[in-house]
Design a protein around this motif. Structure first.
Motif, PDB file in Angstrom:
ATOM      1  N   TRP A 277       0.829  -1.202   0.000  1.00  0.00           N
ATOM      2  CA  TRP A 277       0.000   0.000   0.000  1.00  0.00           C
ATOM      3  C   TRP A 277       0.870   1.262   0.000  1.00  0.00           C
ATOM      4  N   GLY A 278       1.967   1.220   0.789  1.00  0.00           N
ATOM      5  CA  GLY A 278       2.877   2.356   0.834  1.00  0.00           C
ATOM      6  C   GLY A 278       3.545   2.610  -0.500  1.00  0.00           C
ATOM      7  N   ILE A 279       3.934   1.525  -1.196  1.00  0.00           N
ATOM      8  CA  ILE A 279       4.535   1.648  -2.530  1.00  0.00           C
ATOM      9  C   ILE A 279       3.531   2.238  -3.511  1.00  0.00           C
ATOM     10  N   LYS A 280       2.293   1.782  -3.405  1.00  0.00           N
ATOM     11  CA  LYS A 280       1.244   2.286  -4.305  1.00  0.00           C
ATOM     12  C   LYS A 280       0.994   3.773  -4.081  1.00  0.00           C
ATOM     13  N   LYS A 281       1.066   4.218  -2.813  1.00  0.00           N
ATOM     14  CA  LYS A 281       0.787   5.608  -2.485  1.00  0.00           C
ATOM     15  C   LYS A 281       1.911   6.542  -2.907  1.00  0.00           C
ATOM     16  N   LEU A 282       3.158   6.190  -2.530  1.00  0.00           N
ATOM     17  CA  LEU A 282       4.255   7.142  -2.716  1.00  0.00           C
ATOM     18  C   LEU A 282       5.509   6.553  -3.347  1.00  0.00           C
ATOM     19  N   GLY A 283       5.446   5.312  -3.809  1.00  0.00           N
ATOM     20  CA  GLY A 283       6.570   4.762  -4.550  1.00  0.00           C
ATOM     21  C   GLY A 283       7.473   3.853  -3.729  1.00  0.00           C
ATOM     22  N   ALA A 284       8.278   3.057  -4.445  1.00  0.00           N
ATOM     23  CA  ALA A 284       9.163   2.073  -3.810  1.00  0.00           C
ATOM     24  C   ALA A 284      10.246   2.740  -2.974  1.00  0.00           C
ATOM     25  N   LEU A 285      10.780   3.842  -3.474  1.00  0.00           N
ATOM     26  CA  LEU A 285      11.865   4.516  -2.768  1.00  0.00           C
ATOM     27  C   LEU A 285      11.394   5.045  -1.423  1.00  0.00           C
ATOM     28  N   PHE A 286      10.164   5.576  -1.393  1.00  0.00           N
ATOM     29  CA  PHE A 286       9.591   6.079  -0.139  1.00  0.00           C
ATOM     30  C   PHE A 286       9.473   4.940   0.873  1.00  0.00           C
ATOM     31  N   ALA A 287       8.928   3.812   0.436  1.00  0.00           N
ATOM     32  CA  ALA A 287       8.726   2.684   1.354  1.00  0.00           C
ATOM     33  C   ALA A 287      10.046   2.166   1.913  1.00  0.00           C
ATOM     34  N   SER A 288      11.090   2.188   1.086  1.00  0.00           N
ATOM     35  CA  SER A 288      12.378   1.637   1.504  1.00  0.00           C
ATOM     36  C   SER A 288      13.064   2.480   2.568  1.00  0.00           C
ATOM     37  N   THR A 289      12.730   3.775   2.668  1.00  0.00           N
ATOM     38  CA  THR A 289      13.418   4.651   3.615  1.00  0.00           C
ATOM     39  C   THR A 289      13.031   4.390   5.064  1.00  0.00           C
ATOM     40  N   PHE A 290      12.006   3.579   5.298  1.00  0.00           N
ATOM     41  CA  PHE A 290      11.575   3.309   6.668  1.00  0.00           C
ATOM     42  C   PHE A 290      12.270   2.092   7.271  1.00  0.00           C
ATOM     43  N   ILE A 291      13.134   1.441   6.501  1.00  0.00           N
ATOM     44  CA  ILE A 291      13.829   0.262   6.992  1.00  0.00           C
ATOM     45  C   ILE A 291      14.659   0.539   8.250  1.00  0.00           C
ATOM     46  N   PRO A 292      15.316   1.724   8.395  1.00  0.00           N
ATOM     47  CA  PRO A 292      16.061   1.968   9.647  1.00  0.00           C
ATOM     48  C   PRO A 292      15.226   1.815  10.901  1.00  0.00           C
ATOM     49  N   ILE A 293      13.915   2.010  10.816  1.00  0.00           N
ATOM     50  CA  ILE A 293      13.053   1.829  11.983  1.00  0.00           C
ATOM     51  C   ILE A 293      13.040   0.362  12.400  1.00  0.00           C
ATOM     52  N   THR A 294      13.135  -0.539  11.423  1.00  0.00           N
ATOM     53  CA  THR A 294      13.238  -1.965  11.732  1.00  0.00           C
ATOM     54  C   THR A 294      14.498  -2.243  12.544  1.00  0.00           C
ATOM     55  N   LEU A 295      15.580  -1.574  12.181  1.00  0.00           N
ATOM     56  CA  LEU A 295      16.850  -1.714  12.891  1.00  0.00           C
ATOM     57  C   LEU A 295      16.707  -1.311  14.355  1.00  0.00           C
ATOM     58  N   ILE A 296      16.119  -0.149  14.592  1.00  0.00           N
ATOM     59  CA  ILE A 296      15.958   0.346  15.961  1.00  0.00           C
ATOM     60  C   ILE A 296      15.014  -0.567  16.752  1.00  0.00           C
ATOM     61  N   SER A 297      13.935  -1.006  16.111  1.00  0.00           N
ATOM     62  CA  SER A 297      12.979  -1.891  16.767  1.00  0.00           C
ATOM     63  C   SER A 297      13.634  -3.210  17.167  1.00  0.00           C
TER      64      SER A 297
END
Length: 365
Positions: A277-297
């Motif tokens: 859904w995030g990719i559909k809304k704002l693109g693949a690059l946008f969705a990929s930038t949230f990966i650092p949150i996975t690191l912190i979590s």
């Protein structure tokens, strides 16, 4: 009326961000728990196959109820597309990622996956879904700088351990286990990092591929369900790499069973739908930038729930990675504002050119 419209716009603007944050926080906890299960010697692709099967079972009712009237005809070409979607974004990605996770740790795996924005950004330039000319703008430079900062934080966390800052007395058992396995981890460290990098690259390719698949088949529940069905069979075949004993598929450990169910429902079904859904809304690059949150979590989950020792390098690397994320989002927000709020500009001949015409030539990511 105007305030209501502003409120609706604010919700529409921030909903993809909120969904992606929640999704990546969940993924961090999944990676930490799966790492704990893998330490028990479970075949990593058996976990992958069960995870995909659970995802398909969970999503099938949603696909039927919410998308049965809007779902386009499922052609042979679309089936092939979903087969490759499962191959890139689930089975092969999990094969390398879980193998790398078994050789390293949840924190290190998420740190290397934090390079996803940079890899996706580079692949987007190669496949021309991101305009090279846009890099010369302020927004483009911020996106590049933010990506570099994300990578720096991930690399710092990976290669600098630093002193332990948590209470060592609360982690006696974990420390003893870590000391016993240090030699084995050192031997497989580089191999694990290589596998994780390959898995991250496959995930980047899936995000770009999913962007085009969303246009042809805009049904997030049905699409993820189909992807999970194909991936379950693919994971079952890939499990033969490690062993062909039928006993590998019989899991009696209640903790491992709980982890598999949690990974299937939260880590696969919900997270994949949210990412799609995030990719559909704002693109693949946008969705990929949230990966650092996975690191912190993953780092916090390791420390607070699994009582894994916390080191200074993990804290500094996580902070740097999240700073890079904010810089990238700043650039992305500047790019969006420039394309929607700037007044019509004039070309060299003095003719007005509307912003809508200008936007049509831009990449969606």
């Amino acid at each position: 009326m105007g305030e209501e419209m502003q409120g609706v716009r604010a919700i529409e603007e921030w909903s993809p961000v909120i969904v992606m944050v929640i999704s990546n926080v969940a993924m961090g906890s999944v990676n930490a728990l799966v790492k704990k299960a893998l330490d028990g010697g479970v075949n990593h692709m058996v976990i992958g196959a069960y995870r995909m099967a659970i995802s398909a079972i969970i999503l099938a009712p949603f696909a039927y109820i919410f998308e049965r009237k809007t779902r386009p005809e499922l052609t042979f070409r679309l089936l092939i597309d979903h087969f490759f979607s499962g191959l890139l974004g689930a089975s092969l990605m999990q094969f390398f990622f879980l193998l790398g996770l078994s050789y390293t740790s949840a924190t290190v795996s998420c740190a290397l996956v934090s390079m996803l924005p940079a890899i996706t950004f580079a692949l987007a330039l190669i496949f021309r879904t991101e305009n090279v000319k846009d890099l010369k703008t302020k927004a483009g430079m911020l996106k590049v700088v933010g990506t570099i900062i994300c990578i720096s934080g991930a690399l710092f966390l990976t290669f600098y351990k630093g002193p332990q800052i948590s209470n060592p007395h609360s982690h006696t058992e974990v420390l003893r286990h870590n000391n016993n396995s240090d030699q084995h981890k050192t031997k497989n460290w580089l191999l694990g990092c290589l596998y994780l990098t390959i898995g991250t690259t496959l995930l980047s390719l899936w995000m770009l591929f999913q962007g085009s698949l969303n246009v042809k088949y805009p049904c997030k529940y049905s699409s993820t369900c189909l992807m999970s069905v194909f991936a379950a069979f693919q994971c079952a075949l890939l499990s033969l790499y490690k062993g062909r004993d039928v006993k590998d598929w019989v899991i009696n450990d209640k903790f491992v069973i709980t982890v598999i169910i949690y990974a299937g429902v939260v880590g696969q079904a919900m997270s994949t739908v949210a990412t799609t859904w995030g990719i559909k809304k704002l693109g693949a690059l946008f969705a990929s930038t949230f990966i650092p949150i996975t690191l912190i979590s993953a780092t916090l989950f390791d420390f607070l729930i699994l009582h894994t020792p916390l080191y200074l390098g993990s804290i500094i690397g996580s902070v740097v990675a999240i700073m890079g994320l904010y810089v990238f989002l700043w650039g992305k927000n500047s790019e969006t504002e420039a394309s929607t709020t700037l007044p019509p500009w004039k070309d060299n001949e003095g003719q007005n050119i509307s912003n809508n015409d200008n936007n049509d030539s831009k990449s969606p990511v």
